[in-house]
Enzyme design. Structure first.
Site, PDB file in Angstrom:
ATOM      1  N   THR A 185     110.704  -0.976  22.488  1.00 41.00           N
ATOM      2  CA  THR A 185     110.177   0.285  22.167  1.00 41.00           C
ATOM      3  C   THR A 185     109.116   0.159  20.950  1.00 41.00           C
ATOM      4  O   THR A 185     109.327  -0.473  20.105  1.00 41.00           O
ATOM      5  CB  THR A 185     111.309   1.465  22.000  1.00 41.00           C
ATOM      6  OG1 THR A 185     110.382   2.497  21.756  1.00 41.00           O
ATOM      7  CG2 THR A 185     112.089   0.878  21.009  1.00 41.00           C
TER       8      THR A 185
ATOM      9  N   TYR B  57     118.170   4.638  16.990  1.00 40.88           N
ATOM     10  CA  TYR B  57     117.591   3.809  18.135  1.00 40.88           C
ATOM     11  C   TYR B  57     116.745   2.849  18.064  1.00 40.88           C
ATOM     12  O   TYR B  57     116.737   1.597  18.506  1.00 40.88           O
ATOM     13  CB  TYR B  57     117.271   5.202  19.245  1.00 40.88           C
ATOM     14  CG  TYR B  57     116.357   4.657  20.267  1.00 40.88           C
ATOM     15  CD1 TYR B  57     116.830   3.903  21.344  1.00 40.88           C
ATOM     16  CD2 TYR B  57     114.868   4.529  20.429  1.00 40.88           C
ATOM     17  CE1 TYR B  57     116.117   3.490  22.459  1.00 40.88           C
ATOM     18  CE2 TYR B  57     114.054   4.378  21.375  1.00 40.88           C
ATOM     19  CZ  TYR B  57     114.729   3.609  22.448  1.00 40.88           C
ATOM     20  OH  TYR B  57     113.974   3.075  23.440  1.00 40.88           O
TER      21      TYR B  57
HETATM   22  N1  UFG Z   1     105.919  17.388  22.291  1.00 36.80           N
HETATM   23  C1  UFG Z   1     105.557  18.609  22.335  1.00 36.80           C
HETATM   24  N2  UFG Z   1     106.288  19.432  23.162  1.00 36.80           N
HETATM   25  C2  UFG Z   1     107.311  19.223  23.871  1.00 36.80           C
HETATM   26  C3  UFG Z   1     107.643  17.744  23.844  1.00 36.80           C
HETATM   27  C4  UFG Z   1     106.993  16.906  23.075  1.00 36.80           C
HETATM   28  O1  UFG Z   1     104.531  18.990  21.700  1.00 36.80           O
HETATM   29  O2  UFG Z   1     108.241  20.123  24.646  1.00 36.80           O
HETATM   30  C5  UFG Z   1     105.131  16.148  21.697  1.00 36.80           C
HETATM   31  C6  UFG Z   1     105.997  15.481  20.498  1.00 36.80           C
HETATM   32  O3  UFG Z   1     106.188  16.307  19.372  1.00 36.80           O
HETATM   33  C7  UFG Z   1     105.270  14.356  20.394  1.00 36.80           C
HETATM   34  C8  UFG Z   1     104.629  14.189  22.000  1.00 36.80           C
HETATM   35  O4  UFG Z   1     104.556  15.289  22.600  1.00 36.80           O
HETATM   36  O5  UFG Z   1     104.051  14.484  19.546  1.00 36.80           O
HETATM   37  C9  UFG Z   1     105.512  13.110  22.462  1.00 36.80           C
HETATM   38  O6  UFG Z   1     106.984  13.261  22.662  1.00 36.80           O
HETATM   39  P1  UFG Z   1     107.723  12.637  23.578  1.00 36.80           P
HETATM   40  O7  UFG Z   1     109.124  13.207  23.209  1.00 36.80           O
HETATM   41  O8  UFG Z   1     107.388  12.789  24.993  1.00 36.80           O
HETATM   42  O9  UFG Z   1     107.745  10.904  23.145  1.00 36.80           O
HETATM   43  P2  UFG Z   1     107.806  10.402  21.450  1.00 36.80           P
HETATM   44  O10 UFG Z   1     106.208   9.581  21.235  1.00 36.80           O
HETATM   45  O11 UFG Z   1     108.488  11.298  20.697  1.00 36.80           O
HETATM   46  O12 UFG Z   1     108.846   9.135  21.995  1.00 36.80           O
HETATM   47  C10 UFG Z   1     108.606   8.251  23.093  1.00 36.80           C
HETATM   48  C11 UFG Z   1     110.153   7.698  23.421  1.00 36.80           C
HETATM   49  C12 UFG Z   1     110.695   6.852  22.454  1.00 36.80           C
HETATM   50  C13 UFG Z   1     109.666   5.762  22.033  1.00 36.80           C
HETATM   51  C14 UFG Z   1     108.250   6.431  21.742  1.00 36.80           C
HETATM   52  C15 UFG Z   1     107.481   5.382  21.467  1.00 36.80           C
HETATM   53  O13 UFG Z   1     110.970   8.807  23.510  1.00 36.80           O
HETATM   54  O14 UFG Z   1     111.818   6.328  22.962  1.00 36.80           O
HETATM   55  O15 UFG Z   1     107.898   7.098  22.658  1.00 36.80           O
HETATM   56  O16 UFG Z   1     106.254   5.803  21.346  1.00 36.80           O
HETATM   57  F1  UFG Z   1     110.107   5.204  21.116  1.00 36.80           F
END
Ligand code: UFG
Length: 327
Positions: free
Chosen positions: A118, A143
């Site tokens: 990841t 994680y």
């Molecule tokens: N976000 C919102 N509103 C929501 C959900 C998410 O604004 O309801 C934002 C988050 O704050 C973030 C972006 O959307 O800025 C993406 O969030 P995600 O939760 O979709 O994904 P992440 O980037 O946090 O994490 C994902 C995986 C991880 C991995 C990572 C690698 O969940 O396991 O990508 O880039 F490590």
């Protein structure tokens, strides 16, 4: 034609990969404990074995019986927030699972190993937002650490005992099968595209934007969203690379193109049937401003070219899948 053992093949990325392996003419066996996966996501043409990868004897038995030539290891826990609450469980599952699989490979003579890692291994150590495999690793949660430690286990032992390996570091995986046959089934998945699709079909009231004051053009976080079927294709190419005797490698998987939260939501609203409300909210702790993959190494080594690198395709397929689930 190769014989590929897929752990976690009933999960989101695993099941899409099983489908692509079968379409490419490979034989597939799946091991999954169905803790988060779904048996119905596994195509009938694949052999299915219910069990836990931490049971090394069980895995070695399947490897020998199936005569596996390559293993693709997806089975893992993957929720960042949960990993902070249950760190021991995460290390046990993710590090323990990888170690157990390595033991089984040694015992049964499997020499090719593909590992799901990841972008979380990088943490926020990248300042300009474009991440190559040479960017220093600095996980921010159990994680991410569990994946980085597993990478180390694999590269160390792999080099010493002759297990060739490819480590794929995924950026933000999203979307669903273009033919509507498969997608994210986990009801409580928390990723942006998935939540936006649920809102788009009316299963969710609306969406919050976590943070609008980031140092990005529109103030919201930027991520590199990769379509799950493109990622599945990458795994097929990775397996074929190893089976040809290709070198071990660690490779980023993304498009090299970032979208902000606002851009993703705008695309999701375009395809949505339910034009859901969007609220600006505080930052979510631990979110780096921008994470975009430099995937040139992966593209050059595997000869992969993106086919679904369009945020509208990602949001449309995810929404269509969510509609199927609602029926
Ligand atoms: N976000 C919102 N509103 C929501 C959900 C998410 O604004 O309801 C934002 C988050 O704050 C973030 C972006 O959307 O800025 C993406 O969030 P995600 O939760 O979709 O994904 P992440 O980037 O946090 O994490 C994902 C995986 C991880 C991995 C990572 C690698 O969940 O396991 O990508 O880039 F490590």
């Amino acid at each position: 034609m190769a014989r590929v053992l897929v752990t976690g093949g009933a999960g989101y990325i695993g099941s899409h990969t099983v489908q692509k392996l079968l379409l490419s003419g490979h034989k597939v066996a799946v091991i999954d404990n169905l803790s988060t996966g779904f048996k119905e996501a596994v195509p009938n043409q694949a052999e299915f074995y219910f069990g836990d990868v931490r049971d090394s004897n069980f895995v070695a038995e399947i490897m020998s019986k199936f005569d596996a030539e390559v293993v693709i290891h997806f089975a893992a826990k993957l929720n960042v927030a949960e990993s902070l609450l249950k760190p021991v469980e995460y290390y046990d599952n993710n590090v323990g699972g990888t170690l157990s699989l390595l033991k089984a490979c040694e015992k049964s003579g499997v020499k090719n190993f593909i590992f799901s890692s990841t972008a979380a291994v990088y943490g926020d150590s990248c300042t300009d937002g474009i991440i190559s495999e040479g960017t220093p690793t600095n996980p921010l949660n159990p994680y991410g650490w569990s994946k980085l430690i597993s990478e180390k286990l694999l590269s160390d032992t792999g080099d010493l005992v002759g297990i060739n390996h490819v480590i794929f570091r995924y950026f933000n995986v999203a979307g669903a099968a273009e033919d509507g046959s498969n997608g994210q089934r986990t009801a409580n998945a928390y990723h942006l595209v998935h939540l936006a699709s649920q809102a788009g079909v009316g299963k969710r009231q609306g969406l919050k934007i976590f943070g609008t004051d980031y140092p990005t053009p529109d103030g919201t976080c930027i991520r590199d969203y990769i379509h799950v079927e493109d990622l599945a294709d990458i795994h097929v190419l990775g397996a074929e690379h190893l089976l040809r005797g290709g070198t071990s490698a660690t490779l980023n998987c993304g498009y090299g193109q970032g979208y902000s939260v606002r851009e993703v939501i705008s695309s999701a609203l375009n395809v949505a049937e339910n034009k859901f409300p969007v609220e600006e909210a505080d930052r979510r702790p631990g979110d780096p401003a921008s994470l975009v993959a430099d995937s040139r190494k992966m593209q050059a080594l595997l000869g992969w070219t993106p086919r679904r690198n369009n945020i509208d395709t990602i949001c449309r397929t995810a929404l269509n899948w969510e509609k199927t689930l609602s029926k």
